[in-house]
Design a protein around this motif. Structure first.
Motif, PDB file in Angstrom:
ATOM      1  N   SER A 118       0.833  -1.202   0.000  1.00  0.00           N
ATOM      2  CA  SER A 118       0.000   0.000   0.000  1.00  0.00           C
ATOM      3  C   SER A 118       0.865   1.248   0.000  1.00  0.00           C
ATOM      4  CB  SER A 118      -0.938  -0.001   1.214  1.00  0.00           C
ATOM      5  OG  SER A 118      -0.188  -0.075   2.422  1.00  0.00           O
ATOM      6  N   GLY A 175       0.553   5.795   0.938  1.00  0.00           N
ATOM      7  CA  GLY A 175      -0.254   6.847   1.538  1.00  0.00           C
ATOM      8  C   GLY A 175       0.435   8.189   1.465  1.00  0.00           C
ATOM      9  N   ASN A 217      -3.957  10.050   4.148  1.00  0.00           N
ATOM     10  CA  ASN A 217      -4.523   8.873   3.484  1.00  0.00           C
ATOM     11  C   ASN A 217      -3.649   7.680   3.835  1.00  0.00           C
ATOM     12  OD1 ASN A 217      -5.737   6.967   1.843  1.00  0.00           O
ATOM     13  ND2 ASN A 217      -4.774   7.704  -0.036  1.00  0.00           N
ATOM     14  N   PRO A 258      -4.164   3.587   3.766  1.00  0.00           N
ATOM     15  CA  PRO A 258      -5.088   2.497   3.411  1.00  0.00           C
ATOM     16  C   PRO A 258      -5.179   1.409   4.483  1.00  0.00           C
ATOM     17  CG  PRO A 258      -3.677   3.065   1.560  1.00  0.00           C
ATOM     18  CD  PRO A 258      -3.124   3.778   2.755  1.00  0.00           C
ATOM     19  N   GLU A 293      -8.598  -0.558   0.863  1.00  0.00           N
ATOM     20  CA  GLU A 293      -9.251   0.683   0.446  1.00  0.00           C
ATOM     21  C   GLU A 293      -8.591   1.873   1.123  1.00  0.00           C
ATOM     22  OE1 GLU A 293     -13.297   0.457   1.688  1.00  0.00           O
ATOM     23  OE2 GLU A 293     -12.817   0.360   3.829  1.00  0.00           O
ATOM     24  N   ASP A 294      -8.723   3.054   0.496  1.00  0.00           N
ATOM     25  CA  ASP A 294      -8.177   4.275   1.084  1.00  0.00           C
ATOM     26  C   ASP A 294      -8.979   4.676   2.315  1.00  0.00           C
ATOM     27  OD1 ASP A 294      -6.239   4.504  -0.837  1.00  0.00           O
ATOM     28  OD2 ASP A 294      -7.381   5.859  -2.115  1.00  0.00           O
ATOM     29  N   ARG A 354     -14.073   6.334   4.353  1.00  0.00           N
ATOM     30  CA  ARG A 354     -13.598   4.965   4.175  1.00  0.00           C
ATOM     31  C   ARG A 354     -14.631   4.207   3.342  1.00  0.00           C
ATOM     32  NH1 ARG A 354     -11.307   0.989   8.969  1.00  0.00           N
ATOM     33  NH2 ARG A 354     -10.661  -0.729   7.594  1.00  0.00           N
TER      34      ARG A 354
END
Length: 669
Positions: A478, A480, A505, A507, A521-522, A553
């Motif tokens: 991931s 961010g 952000n 995830p 998901e973010d 979310r």
């Protein structure tokens, strides 16, 4: 600005800052951490010492100011060069002419420094250090007025073993960074006395420094810091912050430990030698850790660092694992270039094999670890480059950190930092710059900017990071981002306001996914803050803050709001200080929590999260009965409008209110 008005401004800044300089410095450090408690005891003790025994700026060693974050190494270097070129300082206000020292920086250091032509001899004989040392005794008790389920008389509940109040005792004699001896005892709520009738945690130390080539000798409990924190860094370490210099750590080598953290310290002996530009530090430590063992008691499955031993289950983990450590560091510190080589060897008496999952497949498992690193710092004109590269030999993994501080002019400064930590890298006591709590599986670039001109101040940072391997609750690689920006306007001499915006952000797994491997998901969080602070009367300050949060979310959006007002009365001529707060909060759930620093009794630094719906107030009273005795009392209470029960398990409270009462006595002479 002409010289006359510069002097007037410095006098004003010094007067305002001198009222709460120690408290404000510590509050800012604490509020950078989104944890409920942070230990800044060592920093507070040193700040108080230098407030009572100011450091002579004409002396050679300005390291204490750098260690405490009052000056950066670039600023300390500029001050030394100014003295070398222009001669000894004749007045404290000559600091205005030193490059890289803004009015804000000067006002920050003024309470802790002085200018003298004749140097004070701080190399006193040990017998004199005993006589002149600051001697302090702290006694503290904390309790919750409502009964928790763990203390009920219900025999069907396997509850807490001890009483519902916590107790703390600390005695210490110290003279700055030259001498310290003391002990600390702590009994957490719910814990019982040991077989020897002592509290659950006890700590003691003896420390002496600056004795010729012997820079430091410490026996008992202590902390050690190396480089930028990739191999070993116990004690307080700053994290992400809009304070530009916080990205660079200034390792303090050896310091006595006065903390009640029951795991992140060393117990044994350490020594640091200095000769001209060279320093050599080494230590050996052996202590017990709390750990859960397997059925045959020959393997540790998890190491517990909370320090709690309140129930039979928690108490059964105490002292199950023995940790031995050997560390060494060699440093060369020149005027511009500093180089260091560091090594840490760590061994447990039992193998450590945590339960394996896919996300932690590369984390440490075994009985011993060996880490080495090389760190550097190089000053060139307005630039300060720094970094560290470390290698974990058991895991064959690297960790790298490189950064630079730039002073572009008196108004504008920047910092840039890049890190790359292998997914298999591991060091138990590492505390380098990172988004993760563990120093592993992370790559990222951080950039910060600070601009100040006149009454206007702007600070911002952006951090872009990625995790090449899986994480806890993140079943895929991931990435961010985080942005934090603040504008402050100093409104006249007695008021200021600021606006702050934060975007993050980070995830996580999709909630309640039917798939075996969860999709990611973010999770986007945005915080908005407005704060206004006004000095109503001399010594009387009012503060108002509103903060809102929005978390997105998937298709869900949750929000939260916090409105608080503080009133602080700290007069110079009256022996009683009072701090008041009343806050209203309304958040959809814990995920929309909002952190806010709270005033507390001495040596307690709390940043609790506000969440759910309700109100909270506290009052802190400090009565300086005479020069030797302080009494501190704190009453804090939270009322929830949407709950009839608080907490869960043994921490459960029947009702919608939770009230904390803290009493502290300080004796000094």
């Amino acid at each position: 600005m002409n010289k006359f008005w510069g002097v007037i401004l410095l006098l004003f800044c010094h007067a305002i800052y001198a009222q709460e300089e120690v408290q404000q410095s510590l509050e800012y450090l604490a509020e950078q951490q989104e944890v409920e408690e942070v230990d800044l005891t060592q920093s507070r003790d040193l700040l108080l010492f230098y407030k009572e025994h100011p450091l002579n700026l004409n002396q050679e060693d300005l390291a204490p100011l750098v260690d405490l974050g009052l000056l950066s190494e670039l600023q300390a270097k500029a001050l030394k060069e100014h003295i070398q070129k222009a001669g000894k300082l004749l007045s404290i206000y000559e600091l205005q002419s030193v490059e890289h020292l803004s009015q804000e920086v000067i006002a920050r250091v003024l309470p802790f420094v002085e200018v003298k032509q004749n140097f004070e001899n701080r190399s006193l004989p040990l017998r004199d250090l005993f006589f002149y040392a600051n001697k302090q005794l702290y006694l503290k008790s904390l309790g919750i007025t409502q009964q928790k389920r763990g203390y009920s008389a219900d025999t069907s509940v396997n509850g807490y073993l001890g009483t519902p109040r916590s107790y703390y005792l600390r005695a210490r004699m110290h003279y700055g960074n030259l001498f310290s001896v003391g002990f600390t005892l702590e009994q957490d709520a719910g814990e019982q006395l040991t077989k020897s009738k002592l509290p659950d945690f006890s700590s003691a130390h003896f420390y002496v420094g600056k004795r010729g080539v012997l820079d430091a000798l410490v026996l008992g409990d202590f902390t050690a810091q190396m480089g930028q924190g990739l191999t070993h860094f116990t004690g307080y370490a700053s994290g992400k912050s809009m304070v530009l210099t916080s990205v660079k750590k200034n390792a303090r080598a050896l310091r006595p430990s006065t903390s009640v953290d029951e795991s992140r310290f060393l117990r044994g002996v350490g020594v640091n030698f200095k000769h001209k530009d060279y320093a050599f530090m080494t230590f050996i430590s052996r202590k017990s850790l709390s750990a859960r063992l397997n059925a045959t008691q020959d393997t540790a499955l998890s190491i517990l660092r909370s320090g709690y031993h309140r129930t039979e289950s928690e108490f059964s983990t105490k002292g199950n694992l023995k940790e031995s450590m050997l560390g060494a560091s060699i440093q060369r510190k020149g005027e511009q270039l500093k180089l260091g080589v560091n090594a840490i060897y760590q061994r447990y008496n039992l193998p450590y094999f945590k339960v394996e999952n896919v996300y932690n497949a590369f984390q440490f498992r075994g009985q011993e670890a060996f880490n080495t690193s090389i760190d550097y710092s190089w000053n060139y004109r307005n630039f300060e480059f720094f970094g560290e590269s470390a290698y974990a030999w058991q895991q064959s993994a690297w960790a790298h950190l490189q950064g630079v501080l730039l002073a572009l002019n008196q108004s504008l400064s920047m910092s840039v930092l890049h890190r790359n930590y292998d997914r298999a890298y591991h060091a138990f006591y590492a505390q380098a710059f990172a988004e993760n709590s563990n120093l592993e599986n992370e790559q990222g670039t951080f950039m910060a900017l600070a601009y100040k001109r006149g009454r206007h101040q702007f600070n911002a940072y952006v951090d872009v990071f990625r995790f090449p391997w899986l994480k806890y609750q993140v079943d895929a690689p991931s990435a961010g981002q985080e942005l934090n920006a603040m504008y402050q306007y100093n409104w006249g001499k007695h008021a200021f306001f600021y606006l702050r915006y934060r975007f993050r952000n980070k995830p996580k797994n999709v909630k309640d996914s039917p798939q075996k491997t969860n999709p990611v998901e973010d999770v986007i969080q945005e915080n908005y803050r407005f704060q206004l602070q006004v000095e109503i009367l001399k010594g009387l300050t009012w503060k108002m803050r509103w903060e809102g949060v929005q978390v997105k979310r998937g298709g869900e959006v949750i929000t939260g709001n916090l409105l608080l007002q503080d009133l602080n009365y700290r007069p110079l001529s009256f022996p009683v200080d009072v701090s008041l707060r009343y806050a209203l909060f309304d958040t959809d759930n814990y995920e929309a929590r909002i952190y806010a620093y709270e005033n507390n009794v001495l040596n307690v630094f709390s940043i609790p999260p506000y969440y759910d719906k309700g109100s909270r107030y506290y009052i802190v009273v400090r009565w300086r009965m005479n020069k030797s005795l302080d009494v501190n009392l704190r009453l804090a209470s939270t009322h929830y409008s949407n709950k009839k029960e608080l907490g869960s398990g043994l921490e459960q409270i029947k009702g919608s209110q939770k009230t904390e009462v803290t009493c502290q006595l300080r004796l000094k002479y």
